[in-house]
Enzyme design. Structure first.
Site, PDB file in Angstrom:
ATOM      1  N   HIS A   1     -64.473   5.902   7.402  1.00 39.45           N
ATOM      2  CA  HIS A   1     -63.617   4.827   6.880  1.00 39.45           C
ATOM      3  C   HIS A   1     -62.540   5.438   5.986  1.00 39.45           C
ATOM      4  CE1 HIS A   1     -62.355   1.284   4.687  1.00 39.45           C
ATOM      5  NE2 HIS A   1     -62.921   0.554   5.628  1.00 39.45           N
TER       6      HIS A   1
ATOM      7  N   ASP B   1     -52.361  -8.011   2.199  1.00 39.99           N
ATOM      8  CA  ASP B   1     -53.002  -7.210   3.241  1.00 39.99           C
ATOM      9  C   ASP B   1     -52.189  -7.275   4.539  1.00 39.99           C
ATOM     10  OD1 ASP B   1     -54.561  -7.011   5.590  1.00 39.99           O
ATOM     11  OD2 ASP B   1     -56.355  -7.875   4.726  1.00 39.99           O
TER      12      ASP B   1
ATOM     13  N   ARG C   1     -60.574   1.750   9.929  1.00 41.22           N
ATOM     14  CA  ARG C   1     -61.514   2.437  10.836  1.00 41.22           C
ATOM     15  C   ARG C   1     -61.268   1.983  12.265  1.00 41.22           C
ATOM     16  NH1 ARG C   1     -66.805  -1.131   9.870  1.00 41.22           N
ATOM     17  NH2 ARG C   1     -65.878  -2.681   8.482  1.00 41.22           N
TER      18      ARG C   1
ATOM     19  N   HIS D   1     -53.901  -5.253  -3.334  1.00 32.09           N
ATOM     20  CA  HIS D   1     -52.980  -4.870  -2.249  1.00 32.09           C
ATOM     21  C   HIS D   1     -51.595  -4.543  -2.780  1.00 32.09           C
ATOM     22  CE1 HIS D   1     -56.261  -6.471   0.237  1.00 32.09           C
ATOM     23  NE2 HIS D   1     -55.854  -5.507   1.062  1.00 32.09           N
TER      24      HIS D   1
ATOM     25  N   ASP E   1     -54.154  -3.127   7.758  1.00 36.36           N
ATOM     26  CA  ASP E   1     -54.279  -3.689   6.399  1.00 36.36           C
ATOM     27  C   ASP E   1     -53.445  -2.782   5.486  1.00 36.36           C
ATOM     28  OD1 ASP E   1     -55.108  -4.176   3.766  1.00 36.36           O
ATOM     29  OD2 ASP E   1     -57.208  -4.454   4.301  1.00 36.36           O
TER      30      ASP E   1
ATOM     31  N   ASP F   1     -52.301 -10.205  -3.658  1.00 38.25           N
ATOM     32  CA  ASP F   1     -53.286  -9.937  -4.726  1.00 38.25           C
ATOM     33  C   ASP F   1     -52.929  -8.593  -5.376  1.00 38.25           C
ATOM     34  OD1 ASP F   1     -54.987  -7.689  -3.518  1.00 38.25           O
ATOM     35  OD2 ASP F   1     -55.120  -9.190  -1.936  1.00 38.25           O
TER      36      ASP F   1
ATOM     37  N   LYS G   1     -60.525  -1.771  14.023  1.00 38.15           N
ATOM     38  CA  LYS G   1     -60.389  -2.794  12.971  1.00 38.15           C
ATOM     39  C   LYS G   1     -58.906  -3.120  12.791  1.00 38.15           C
ATOM     40  CE  LYS G   1     -63.119  -4.405  10.929  1.00 38.15           C
ATOM     41  NZ  LYS G   1     -64.242  -4.845  10.125  1.00 38.15           N
TER      42      LYS G   1
ATOM     43  N   CYS H   1     -53.538  -2.001   2.409  1.00 37.22           N
ATOM     44  CA  CYS H   1     -54.120  -1.111   1.387  1.00 37.22           C
ATOM     45  C   CYS H   1     -54.365   0.289   1.953  1.00 37.22           C
ATOM     46  CB  CYS H   1     -55.388  -1.691   0.765  1.00 37.22           C
ATOM     47  SG  CYS H   1     -56.762  -1.872   1.891  1.00 37.22           S
ATOM     48  N   TYR H   2     -54.543   0.366   3.289  1.00 34.68           N
ATOM     49  CA  TYR H   2     -54.755   1.682   3.898  1.00 34.68           C
ATOM     50  C   TYR H   2     -53.476   2.516   3.932  1.00 34.68           C
ATOM     51  CZ  TYR H   2     -59.133  -0.532   5.033  1.00 34.68           C
ATOM     52  OH  TYR H   2     -60.327  -1.195   4.931  1.00 34.68           O
TER      53      TYR H   2
HETATM   54  C1  FPP Z   1     -61.807   4.963  -5.743  1.00 35.31           C
HETATM   55  C2  FPP Z   1     -62.579   3.974  -4.967  1.00 35.31           C
HETATM   56  C3  FPP Z   1     -63.616   3.198  -5.657  1.00 35.31           C
HETATM   57  C4  FPP Z   1     -62.309   3.851  -3.659  1.00 35.31           C
HETATM   58  C5  FPP Z   1     -62.837   2.841  -2.738  1.00 35.31           C
HETATM   59  C6  FPP Z   1     -62.444   3.226  -1.371  1.00 35.31           C
HETATM   60  C7  FPP Z   1     -62.554   2.118  -0.375  1.00 35.31           C
HETATM   61  C8  FPP Z   1     -61.382   1.205  -0.196  1.00 35.31           C
HETATM   62  C9  FPP Z   1     -63.623   2.011   0.380  1.00 35.31           C
HETATM   63  C10 FPP Z   1     -63.699   1.021   1.471  1.00 35.31           C
HETATM   64  C11 FPP Z   1     -64.978   0.303   1.505  1.00 35.31           C
HETATM   65  C12 FPP Z   1     -65.192  -0.441   2.811  1.00 35.31           C
HETATM   66  C13 FPP Z   1     -66.282   0.012   3.716  1.00 35.31           C
HETATM   67  C14 FPP Z   1     -64.440  -1.444   3.118  1.00 35.31           C
HETATM   68  C15 FPP Z   1     -64.586  -2.156   4.417  1.00 35.31           C
HETATM   69  O1  FPP Z   1     -64.230  -3.425   4.212  1.00 35.31           O
HETATM   70  P1  FPP Z   1     -63.841  -4.358   5.443  1.00 35.31           P
HETATM   71  O2  FPP Z   1     -64.872  -4.290   6.515  1.00 35.31           O
HETATM   72  O3  FPP Z   1     -63.566  -5.709   4.872  1.00 35.31           O
HETATM   73  O4  FPP Z   1     -62.470  -3.718   5.896  1.00 35.31           O
HETATM   74  P2  FPP Z   1     -62.021  -3.078   7.282  1.00 35.31           P
HETATM   75  O5  FPP Z   1     -62.175  -4.131   8.313  1.00 35.31           O
HETATM   76  O6  FPP Z   1     -60.591  -2.744   7.029  1.00 35.31           O
HETATM   77  O7  FPP Z   1     -62.873  -1.878   7.510  1.00 35.31           O
HETATM   78 ZN    ZN Z   2     -57.053  -4.166   2.224  1.00 42.10          ZN
END
Ligand code: FPP
Ligand code: ZN
Length: 456
Positions: A218, A386, A260, A396, A266, A393, A263, A268-269
């Site tokens: 991820h 996002d 990942r 993001h 978004d 928010d 998916k 934030c990535y």
């Molecule tokens: C410094 C620090 C604490 C960093 C955190 C890093 C971080 C953003 C980790 C992601 C965690 C995670 C598995 C999100 C999936 O959410 P989702 O399933 O809602 O999102 P997706 O569909 O985009 O994978």
């Molecule tokens: Zn996000």
């Protein structure tokens, strides 16, 4: 941020709906005359500032005592303001320092709110927020001795870290612990011991890094794991070619990044994955060397003579005194990172890393990502989201702007080379401040903190 609530793989229908919304925006954009196009690409600085400042004012102590995220909100807002090159009023800064001091646990570390349990994620957020505020009062409010004790308590026999007492062990915990220790100049061999083994065990068959062994790669964890390996000088233990391959395929048809495989895009990535590219640009010789080894059958002594690697990141600061790195140029020391023979100044790695010029062009499509951030994530009334259809928010807003900054500076190898207008999508006034990609704080604020803590 609730990282335990990962959502399942998306359906084809979800994907089509997002693509449809995004491509409608791009079609509209393409149909506009030149001046309307440039208005649509303009960063709405004043509106973002208004949205962010309002959020900071709402942080006052009357805000719900049960909220366990306020150091994060401080960091997201303050960092976004700093990226915009702005400062907050002194009174608001004082409130932040005072509020975060009340989140600081008497036994070290920061909790999500006053009187709550200290946690590594909120410790990272609080430290980054205080570095972003800057100045003697803010920086000296951090109790480094107690924080070190907290980090020791979170350290597990395996080498990894727990998020909090009896909490989960994962790659985020390793990164937040190592990041704060490094920036506060309290990183030592004891904290580093076996962290690299844990991170290596989290790199998956896809090439990205998972939150824990056996889980799915991820972007959030890949950034955390990769940055940690650089900060502990063990990055060459990762399969960097696999990592590059994985992250390169995460830039989606919508031009932004997904977190990942399979998916949704978004914003934030833009930072979590975009930041990985910013780091890769500075360890490129190590990647080349790994690739060279793959092709040559692994004579890494020869490769080291060719690339002169090792020396770059681990060299330390000239003239900073103390134990500067004299890492020997042997295959073992490079692949093993730290070892008993290398009096490496662990705390100087973050500084040397940013001072050394980027070795490579960006390996992602920077302009395409900027287009996604500006046209799809930006809310014209202020704040970023996002994706289209989602509300804005602070999380993001912070990470979209961090990613935008990464894009804008991706072709500037060092601080003496400001970005060319061609590297900045939209008007040049969109240019943000540069960040330190290992810590995600504005680089000038990082330098101030580095100097302050280096003398303690
Ligand atoms: C410094 C620090 C604490 C960093 C955190 C890093 C971080 C953003 C980790 C992601 C965690 C995670 C598995 C999100 C999936 O959410 P989702 O399933 O809602 O999102 P997706 O569909 O985009 O994978
Ligand atoms: Zn996000």
């Amino acid at each position: 941020m609730d990282c335990s609530a990962a959502t399942p793989t998306v359906t084809q229908r979800d994907q089509w709906m997002v693509e449809h919304q995004v491509f409608q925006i791009y079609d509209l954009f393409a149909s506009l005359p030149r001046n309307a196009k440039s208005a649509m690409l303009e960063l709405q600085r004043d509106n973002h500032m208004e949205y962010l400042t309002k959020g900071l004012k709402r942080l006052d102590p009357s805000f719900s005592v049960l909220d366990a995220n306020r150091p994060w909100i401080c960091y997201w807002i303050l960092h976004a303001i700093a990226l915009l090159g702005e400062y907050v009023e002194p009174e608001l800064e004082d409130n932040v320092i005072e509020f975060l001091s009340r989140c600081q646990d008497p036994n070290g570390g920061y909790a999500g709110g006053p009187g709550q349990m200290p946690h590594l994620a909120t410790t990272y957020a609080a430290v980054n927020a205080l570095i972003t505020v800057g100045g003697e009062r803010s920086l000296s409010s951090i109790n480094r001795e107690k924080l070190y004790t907290f980090l020791q308590r979170m350290k597990q026999p395996s080498g990894a870290f727990r998020m909090h007492d009896a909490g989960e062990i994962d790659v985020r915990a390793c990164y937040t612990a190592i990041s704060v220790a490094s920036v506060l100049n309290i990183l030592d061999n004891e904290l580093v011991r076996n962290v690299g083994d844990y991170i290596v065990s989290c790199q998956t068959y896809e090439g990205g890094i998972a939150g824990e062994p056996g889980a799915e790669a991820h972007g959030g964890y890949t950034f955390c794991g990769f940055a940690t390996m650089i900060l502990i000088n063990e990055v060459n233990r990762l399969d960097l070619a696999g990592l590059l391959n994985w992250v390169a395929f995460r830039q989606s048809r919508e031009c932004g990044f997904q977190g990942r495989t399979n998916k949704l895009v978004d914003s934030c990535y833009s930072f979590w994955q975009g930041g990985v590219f910013a780091l890769l640009q500075r360890v490129h010789s190590i990647l080349d060397e790994e690739l060279g080894n793959l092709h040559s059958g692994g004579d890494c002594t020869n490769d080291s003579q060719q690339t002169g690697m090792t020396s770059d990141i681990s060299k330390g600061e000239e003239g900073s005194g103390g134990t500067l790195s004299q890492v020997d140029e042997t295959c073992h020391s490079r692949l093993g990172g730290l070892n008993a023979h290398s009096p490496l100044n662990l705390n100087s790695i973050g500084y040397s890393f940013i001072k050394q010029p980027a070795e490579e062009e960006p390996l992602f499509h920077s302009l395409a990502l900027q287009q996604y951030i500006l046209l799809c994530a930006q809310v014209m009334e202020g704040g970023l989201r996002d994706k289209p259809g989602k509300p804005r928010d602070y999380y993001h807003t912070c990470y979209s702007l961090s990613g935008l900054s990464v894009c804008q500076y991706s072709e500037s190898p060092d601080e003496d080379s400001p970005p060319l207008p061609s590297a900045v999508m939209g008007p040049y006034s969109n240019l943000l401040e540069r960040i330190h990609p290992l810590f995600n704080v504005v680089v000038e604020r990082y330098y101030e903190a580095h100097e302050f803590f280096a003398t303690l």
